[in-house]
Scaffold this active site. Structure first.
Site, PDB file in Angstrom:
ATOM      1  N   HIS A 307       0.859  -1.187   0.000  1.00 20.01           N
ATOM      2  CA  HIS A 307       0.000   0.000   0.000  1.00 20.01           C
ATOM      3  C   HIS A 307       0.897   1.238   0.000  1.00 20.01           C
ATOM      4  CE1 HIS A 307      -3.125   2.841   1.201  1.00 20.01           C
ATOM      5  NE2 HIS A 307      -3.987   1.905   0.850  1.00 20.01           N
ATOM      6  N   ASP A 365      -7.887  -5.196  -0.045  1.00 22.07           N
ATOM      7  CA  ASP A 365      -8.379  -6.044  -1.145  1.00 22.07           C
ATOM      8  C   ASP A 365      -8.043  -7.515  -0.956  1.00 22.07           C
ATOM      9  OD1 ASP A 365      -7.470  -3.256  -2.959  1.00 22.07           O
ATOM     10  OD2 ASP A 365      -9.515  -4.016  -2.891  1.00 22.07           O
TER      11      ASP A 365
END
Ligand code: SDX
Length: 435
Positions: A307, A365
């Site tokens: 991320h 996700d």
């Protein structure tokens, strides 16, 4: 201690004082607006790793500490105690609603939970196997054609109506994508159902049998949507803001956000994770996929890992992981193997120096696709679900931008590295200068 930083051009010795601005939380920012006028220079920050594009009071996240808050409320508490629709209200108006405010909000949405019958014709232009995100881009953009002339984006009342239209209509557009793919008749929104149950009903009810959703499924999807509602100035939100800064139609701005979210580096990752887990198929294959992810010559990345901001565990992933576990235990779905592979993949990756050194952890996700699969939502619809949930954050951020005292059209600059000035050469005098 002056709230400025000094920038010195060591070539000319010229220096300027740039103000330092402080927020409620998070790193202070250097106001470099005067840099070009005073030093004749731009800042250079490809990918905007250290660039704050705006002031915002909606969401705060701390990537090092794994903190995510909406209007000051920790995501863990909202996930545990709130609902997606209540979080929509919170994102838009800054406070949790009273019972009266909540009921009024729901009534306002119910006034807008139909779409023009002609919109259905747009779906027929797409093949049955068109990617639903391609459909969502087109249909959401088409919505701007129904709300354009009468819409005054400088009128707060019109902006509020627009926000309610987006939140009321996005579930309809999303469910219709699925119905189009299945060749089933579209299902109308119903005032008597809760927001998430209404969406599941539009997705799965059929003329020959009613759809009675499992309360566990409703709660799991509601939780997933809370966790995807907003996330500061991510790529798709920044797209919505940039389009909105040009005073574009807000529905077209949302369509632009959908385009960006579709990228597999962003919202498209949830679909890519499921495809990756399915491709891995058996835990014994995990080491070879970890090796591929580490191989610089291999474009393969471990989908759902890493991320830009979270260099610690994504707090949303922690919540989703537990919800995944509970849901699969409760629904006893056949997707246990996928969840097993995901957990083993996570365990192996988190012990590997490559991932540790780069602070690559599972993100939102990584597990969300498994929940969606357990709910019977097809893989191709996963990013549509992300877009559906995030549309509340997008329109809340758009609303905030439209009243920002610093509001102006976004227009980044560049470092030009092209050819020096040269004169035009008539075609007959041109040599074959490049292959
Ligand atoms: C979302 O911004 C948001 O808030 C987004 C989001 C939201 O709610 O809006 O949180 C939603 O988009 C989550 C992210 C979903 N994407 C994925 O899961 C796709 C896989 N992840 C990567 O593509 C990547 O981690 C990004 C895009 C998420 C972040 O990319 P960065 O910050 O630009 O990091 P990078 O590409 O500079 O990577 C740093 C290093 C590199 O290696 P080195 O060059 O240093 O040797 O880490 C490596 C990368 O190769 N790396 C990975 C990896 N992610 C980064 N290696 C293998 N697998 C990965 N997944």
């Amino acid at each position: 201690m002056s709230d400025t930083v000094t920038i010195i051009d060591n070539k000319t010795g010229k220096q300027i004082e740039c103000p330092v601005l402080y927020g409620t939380y998070g790193p202070p920012v250097i106001d470099t607006k005067s840099l070009y006028n005073e030093l004749g220079m731009f800042t250079f920050d490809p990918g905007y790793l250290t660039t704050a594009s705006c002031r915002s009071a909606i969401t705060y996240l701390d990537g090092e500490k794994g903190i995510l808050m909406h209007r000051g409320y920790p995501i863990e508490q909202l996930a545990e105690q709130s609902t997606y629709l209540e979080v929509c209200y919170l994102l838009l108006y800054g406070e949790l609603p009273t019972r009266e405010q909540y009921d009024g909000f729901r009534a306002d949405l119910n006034k807008r939970n139909l779409v023009h019958e002609h919109l259905e014709r747009f779906y027929t232009g797409y093949l049955y196997d068109a990617h639903p995100m391609a459909i969502m881009v087109g249909i959401t953009g088409a919505l701007s054609s129904y709300y354009h002339e009468a819409l005054d984006i400088n009128d707060p009342v019109d902006r509020d109506i627009t926000a309610k239209r987006v939140i009321a209509k996005m579930p309809i557009l999303a469910a219709h994508c699925y119905k189009h793919a299945m060749g089933h008749p579209f299902v109308y929104s119903r005032d008597d159902l809760g927001y998430v149950q209404n969406f599941l009903n539009m997705m799965f009810s059929l003329p020959n049998r009613a759809y009675v959703p499992n309360p566990t499924a409703i709660r799991a999807l509601d939780l997933l949507m809370i966790l995807h509602a907003d996330h500061e100035q991510n790529a798709s939100t920044s797209t919505v803001r940039l389009s909105g800064s040009a005073e574009a139609n807000p529905f077209a701005c949302i369509a632009a956000g959908i385009v960006t979210l579709w990228g597999r580096a962003h919202g498209g990752a949830n679909e890519a994770v499921l495809r990756m887990l399915t491709e891995i198929k058996d835990p014994k294959n995990i080491p070879q996929y970890i090796a591929k992810a580490k191989d610089k010559d291999d474009p393969f990345r471990l989908m759902g890992f890493g991320h830009r901001v979270y260099k610690n565990y994504d707090p949303r992933a922690t919540i989703i992981r537990k919800a995944c576990h509970d849901l699969i235990d409760e629904l006893n779905t056949v997707h246990q193997p996928l969840f097993e592979i995901a957990m083993q993949l996570e365990e192996i990756a988190l012990k590997d120096d490559y991932f540790i050194e780069r602070k690559l952890y599972p993100n939102v996700d990584f597990y969300s696709g498994i929940i969606l699969k357990a709910l019977g939502i097809p893989t191709s619809m996963y990013t549509v679900m992300f877009a559906l949930a995030r549309s509340a954050g997008w329109i809340a951020q758009w609303m905030e931008m439209m009243t920002d005292p610093d509001f102006r059209i976004g227009r980044p600059r560049q470092l030009y590295i092209g050819t020096e000035k040269r004169d035009y050469v008539p075609m007959e005098k041109r040599s074959q200068r490049h292959d």
